[in-house]
Write a protein that holds these residues in place. Structure first.
Motif, PDB file in Angstrom:
ATOM      1  N   GLU A 195      15.633  -1.364  40.266  1.00 28.57           N
ATOM      2  CA  GLU A 195      15.124  -2.471  41.073  1.00 28.57           C
ATOM      3  C   GLU A 195      15.902  -3.758  40.855  1.00 28.57           C
ATOM      4  O   GLU A 195      16.135  -4.512  41.795  1.00 28.57           O
ATOM      5  CB  GLU A 195      13.643  -2.718  40.742  1.00 28.57           C
ATOM      6  CG  GLU A 195      12.721  -1.583  41.136  1.00 28.57           C
ATOM      7  CD  GLU A 195      11.281  -1.872  40.763  1.00 28.57           C
ATOM      8  OE1 GLU A 195      11.051  -2.826  39.983  1.00 28.57           O
ATOM      9  OE2 GLU A 195      10.386  -1.171  41.254  1.00 28.57           O
TER      10      GLU A 195
ATOM     11  N   ARG B 291       7.950 -17.635  48.082  1.00 29.69           N
ATOM     12  CA  ARG B 291       6.983 -17.823  49.165  1.00 29.69           C
ATOM     13  C   ARG B 291       6.308 -19.178  48.955  1.00 29.69           C
ATOM     14  O   ARG B 291       5.741 -19.444  47.900  1.00 29.69           O
ATOM     15  CB  ARG B 291       5.937 -16.708  49.178  1.00 29.69           C
ATOM     16  CG  ARG B 291       4.915 -16.861  50.315  1.00 29.69           C
ATOM     17  CD  ARG B 291       3.858 -15.765  50.269  1.00 29.69           C
ATOM     18  NE  ARG B 291       4.424 -14.456  50.499  1.00 29.69           N
ATOM     19  CZ  ARG B 291       4.441 -13.478  49.597  1.00 29.69           C
ATOM     20  NH1 ARG B 291       3.906 -13.690  48.400  1.00 29.69           N
ATOM     21  NH2 ARG B 291       4.963 -12.302  49.880  1.00 29.69           N
TER      22      ARG B 291
ATOM     23  N   ASP C 264      15.639 -17.681  51.927  1.00 28.78           N
ATOM     24  CA  ASP C 264      14.315 -17.795  52.522  1.00 28.78           C
ATOM     25  C   ASP C 264      14.449 -18.041  54.015  1.00 28.78           C
ATOM     26  O   ASP C 264      15.223 -18.907  54.448  1.00 28.78           O
ATOM     27  CB  ASP C 264      13.544 -18.953  51.865  1.00 28.78           C
ATOM     28  CG  ASP C 264      12.119 -19.039  52.362  1.00 28.78           C
ATOM     29  OD1 ASP C 264      11.264 -18.296  51.835  1.00 28.78           O
ATOM     30  OD2 ASP C 264      11.875 -19.821  53.297  1.00 28.78           O
TER      31      ASP C 264
ATOM     32  N   LYS D 184      14.093 -11.636  42.063  1.00 27.37           N
ATOM     33  CA  LYS D 184      13.810 -13.073  42.179  1.00 27.37           C
ATOM     34  C   LYS D 184      14.701 -13.776  43.198  1.00 27.37           C
ATOM     35  O   LYS D 184      15.017 -14.948  43.064  1.00 27.37           O
ATOM     36  CB  LYS D 184      13.918 -13.740  40.797  1.00 27.37           C
ATOM     37  CG  LYS D 184      13.018 -13.124  39.733  1.00 27.37           C
ATOM     38  CD  LYS D 184      13.130 -13.832  38.415  1.00 27.37           C
ATOM     39  CE  LYS D 184      14.461 -13.614  37.732  1.00 27.37           C
ATOM     40  NZ  LYS D 184      14.642 -12.244  37.247  1.00 27.37           N
ATOM     41  N   HIS D 185      15.125 -13.060  44.236  1.00 30.95           N
ATOM     42  CA  HIS D 185      15.959 -13.657  45.278  1.00 30.95           C
ATOM     43  C   HIS D 185      15.138 -14.458  46.280  1.00 30.95           C
ATOM     44  O   HIS D 185      15.676 -15.305  46.981  1.00 30.95           O
ATOM     45  CB  HIS D 185      16.720 -12.568  46.045  1.00 30.95           C
ATOM     46  CG  HIS D 185      17.771 -11.881  45.231  1.00 30.95           C
ATOM     47  ND1 HIS D 185      18.667 -12.567  44.441  1.00 30.95           N
ATOM     48  CD2 HIS D 185      18.064 -10.563  45.083  1.00 30.95           C
ATOM     49  CE1 HIS D 185      19.467 -11.701  43.849  1.00 30.95           C
ATOM     50  NE2 HIS D 185      19.126 -10.490  44.214  1.00 30.95           N
ATOM     51  N   GLU D 186      13.856 -14.151  46.387  1.00 32.90           N
ATOM     52  CA  GLU D 186      13.033 -14.767  47.424  1.00 32.90           C
ATOM     53  C   GLU D 186      11.853 -15.494  46.800  1.00 32.90           C
ATOM     54  O   GLU D 186      11.443 -15.202  45.674  1.00 32.90           O
ATOM     55  CB  GLU D 186      12.517 -13.688  48.399  1.00 32.90           C
ATOM     56  CG  GLU D 186      13.618 -12.909  49.090  1.00 32.90           C
ATOM     57  CD  GLU D 186      13.076 -11.755  49.920  1.00 32.90           C
ATOM     58  OE1 GLU D 186      11.831 -11.625  49.998  1.00 32.90           O
ATOM     59  OE2 GLU D 186      13.880 -10.991  50.477  1.00 32.90           O
TER      60      GLU D 186
ATOM     61  N   VAL E  59       7.637 -12.689  44.018  1.00 29.91           N
ATOM     62  CA  VAL E  59       7.529 -11.875  45.230  1.00 29.91           C
ATOM     63  C   VAL E  59       8.679 -10.897  45.380  1.00 29.91           C
ATOM     64  O   VAL E  59       8.698 -10.102  46.321  1.00 29.91           O
ATOM     65  CB  VAL E  59       7.455 -12.763  46.489  1.00 29.91           C
ATOM     66  CG1 VAL E  59       6.199 -13.600  46.474  1.00 29.91           C
ATOM     67  CG2 VAL E  59       8.688 -13.641  46.627  1.00 29.91           C
ATOM     68  N   HIS E  60       9.650 -10.919  44.461  1.00 24.86           N
ATOM     69  CA  HIS E  60      10.816 -10.047  44.583  1.00 24.86           C
ATOM     70  C   HIS E  60      11.273  -9.661  43.181  1.00 24.86           C
ATOM     71  O   HIS E  60      11.387 -10.517  42.310  1.00 24.86           O
ATOM     72  CB  HIS E  60      11.943 -10.774  45.337  1.00 24.86           C
ATOM     73  CG  HIS E  60      13.075  -9.881  45.736  1.00 24.86           C
ATOM     74  ND1 HIS E  60      14.066  -9.486  44.864  1.00 24.86           N
ATOM     75  CD2 HIS E  60      13.367  -9.298  46.929  1.00 24.86           C
ATOM     76  CE1 HIS E  60      14.926  -8.701  45.491  1.00 24.86           C
ATOM     77  NE2 HIS E  60      14.533  -8.578  46.742  1.00 24.86           N
TER      78      HIS E  60
END
Length: 603
Positions: free
Chosen positions: A18, A309, A263, A305-307, A301-302
């Motif tokens: 992942e 919210r 984003d 940690k690329h994204e 949320v990823h």
């Protein structure tokens, strides 16, 4: 198969799948750990693109000997302890998965020494099997060695690209990191040869040096500084001028609380801000930092940690759009006084040197106020109003050039000297020679005035002879039913006519004749997604841009000095006049020093 507990080695390898995509992913995780540990210097050694060796050494706080084995356990971290910490994460890492995941697919060694310890301790892991801690010699800080990445997962290793490609990904990521953390020195070596050295920069000059090191003079000389705060948000950094757009989105860096993210809310806001000044198919360049209360953004949320919210996406979207839109609107021709790059920032690309574009300077008031169209003027009258660039404006200067004029009293674009080939206006200002593309400049002036006139009149609706039935989702139909007033303010009269259908009865008058069916669907989709839409404005602007192009002065038309001077004054007073409606520059400056170099004067 019966339900059973997975072994730790397999769990770690699944997690590695992942978060560990390639060697650059390993570098990212380890360097972020070093930064979270307070490192001010990070040395990175790479061999064979990272497939053979990745070694990261930092001068951070180090790990106590008794915590080293725990650091290689899944979900073990010093960065969060409870739910409150998770909802306000201020560190780059927090999952506690990086080290055990990396160690499970490599030959791994961790050596660390806190500043108050007598010696360091080394811990080795081979394919997930943890050895015994041993004493080691090491300065205060931590070193992590990752050898033979994916040696025990041959399928993953076969997916690695060529050495040059994998190292390129590492180099690109560190370039981005260098922009986010200018206070930290970063040194990169590949196969024993130093490739990059990002020196620390703690002041404005240091940050500009870091910007030059990372992106080169091409960006630094064609950008606008930005720093704006509102509603608990702060946006700062640099945005590239529209005329410095790129064919690819390869110089777009956005950081939220120091974390590099991708984003769609941000992308949409930036795209809208540049929509009116960028040529189709071109991409803006920017380095932007958003500071926001960590509790108002979810970073969990990823896996990689690329994204993120945002809690209030509409607020963030509108703040970004309005801030960037305002900054770009101030790109008036001549408004930003150009200055040479400081000598200490000179690069090897001397032939490509430019100037730093500072924040627009409005200290000069044009001699003649810009013309303003009466609000009640009809569209049919616009063409005649702009049959010449100075149809109702007086000359801003005598027909001859004012030779005794003081430099501080001279307008930013100076005074006209002559016309070249019926295309360009030549003028002299305090810095030297100004060249203006008269059609491109007048096109922008006409376009901005058309928009102002339409904005003053508001959006008028016209009824359709036959209402149009549109098939939509049930969610969209419900949205239309609950937001008829908001849609009416945009010029649309829509009613819900069924569980999954709406009836379109009125459309904006100016857009009569366009594909209102698709436009109405796009407007509803935008409002649902972002809480706002610029579809109508974009369609309107497209029509006005066409009208402005046809109404502007054409090439090979002879202009008097009075007309040329009036055009220069209008450019200085018009928003976005530094580029035409298609993103091309409307003017350029040749300083006296540049002219001297052309003729080898002083050599």
């Amino acid at each position: 198969m019966p339900i059973q507990q997975l072994p730790d080695v397999l769990v770690n390898q699944i997690a590695a799948g992942e978060v560990i995509e390639r060697p650059a992913s390993v570098v990212k995780e380890l360097v972020e750990n070093a930064l979270d540990a307070g490192a001010t210097r990070i040395d990175i050694d790479i061999e064979e693109g990272g497939a053979r060796l990745i070694r990261i050494r930092d001068d951070g706080g180090g790990i106590p000997p008794n915590e080293l084995p725990l650091a290689l356990s899944r979900h073990a971290t010093s960065k969060i302890a409870n739910l409150d910490d998770l909802e306000a994460v201020a560190t780059l890492g927090f999952r506690g998965e990086a080290l055990p995941s990396i160690a499970s697919v490599s030959r791994f060694a961790l050596t660390s020494r806190p500043s108050d310890a007598e010696h360091a301790v080394r811990l080795e892991v081979d394919g997930g099997r943890i050895g015994a801690p041993t004493p080691a010699a090491h300065p205060a800080g931590t070193s992590v060695e990752v050898r033979d990445l994916f040696f025990n997962v041959p399928a993953r290793r076969r997916f690695l690209r060529a050495e040059r490609t994998e190292f390129g990904h590492i180099d690109d990521w560190l370039r981005m990191l260098s922009l986010a953390r200018p206070e930290c020195q970063i040194k990169l070596q590949h196969n024993g040869k130093q490739v990059r050295l990002y020196r620390p920069g703690l002041d404005d000059a240091g940050r500009m040096r870091r910007l030059l090191d990372a992106l080169g003079d091409g960006f630094a000389s064609q950008c606008l500084a930005i720093d704006q705060e509102a509603a608990g948000l702060r946006l700062f950094g640099w945005v590239g001028l529209p005329t410095a757009s790129r064919s690819q989105a390869d110089q777009q860096y956005f950081f939220v609380n120091g974390r590099a993210v991708r984003d769609r809310v941000v992308s949409h806001a930036v795209k809208q801000a540049y929509a009116d000044v960028l040529f189709h198919g071109r991409h803006p360049a920017f380095v932007l930092f958003l500071e926001i209360d960590p509790r108002r953004v979810d970073v969990n949320v990823h896996p990689a940690k690329h994204e993120v919210r945002f809690r209030d996406q509409r607020l963030v979207h509108d703040f970004l759009y309005r801030t960037l839109h305002q900054v770009l609107a101030e790109t008036r021709a001549g408004a930003a006084a150009a200055q040479s790059l400081p000598a200490e920032f000179a690069t090897q690309d001397a032939h490509d040197s430019g100037s730093i574009v500072a924040r627009p300077n409005h200290g000069y008031a044009p001699h003649q106020p810009a013309m303003r169209l009466p609000v009640a003027e009809t569209l049919a009258a616009y063409r005649s109003l702009y049959s010449t660039p100075a149809s109702q404006a007086a000359s801003s200067a005598p027909s001859g050039l004012p030779t005794a004029e003081a430099a501080e009293d001279m307008p930013p674009l100076g005074f006209a000297l002559a016309q070249l080939k019926g295309i360009y206006v030549l003028a002299e200002n305090a810095q030297g020679l100004v060249l203006v593309d008269m059609h491109a400049a007048h096109e922008r002036i006409s376009y901005e005035r058309l928009k102002q006139a339409m904005d003053s009149e508001g959006i008028r609706s016209t009824p359709l002879l036959v209402p149009i039935s549109l098939a939509v989702s049930e969610r969209e139909a419900e949205f239309v039913e609950l937001n008829t007033e908001s849609l009416a303010a945009l010029g649309f009269a829509m009613l819900r006519s069924g569980p999954q259908s709406i009836s379109l009865r009125e459309v904006p008058a100016l857009l009569e004749g366009v594909d209102v069916r698709q436009l109405a669907l796009d407007v509803v989709a935008d409002l649902l997604e972002h809480g706002s839409t610029r579809r109508i404005e974009e369609q309107r602007n497209e029509l006005l841009a066409t009208m402005a192009c046809h109404a502007s002065v054409r090439a090979n038309r002879k202009l008097s000095l009075a007309e040329m001077n009036a055009l220069l004054r209008d450019m200085e007073a018009t928003e976005r006049s530094a580029q035409c409606n298609h993103g091309r520059p409307t003017w350029t400056q040749l300083s006296l020093q540049e002219l001297d170099r052309l003729f080898l004067r002083g050599r």
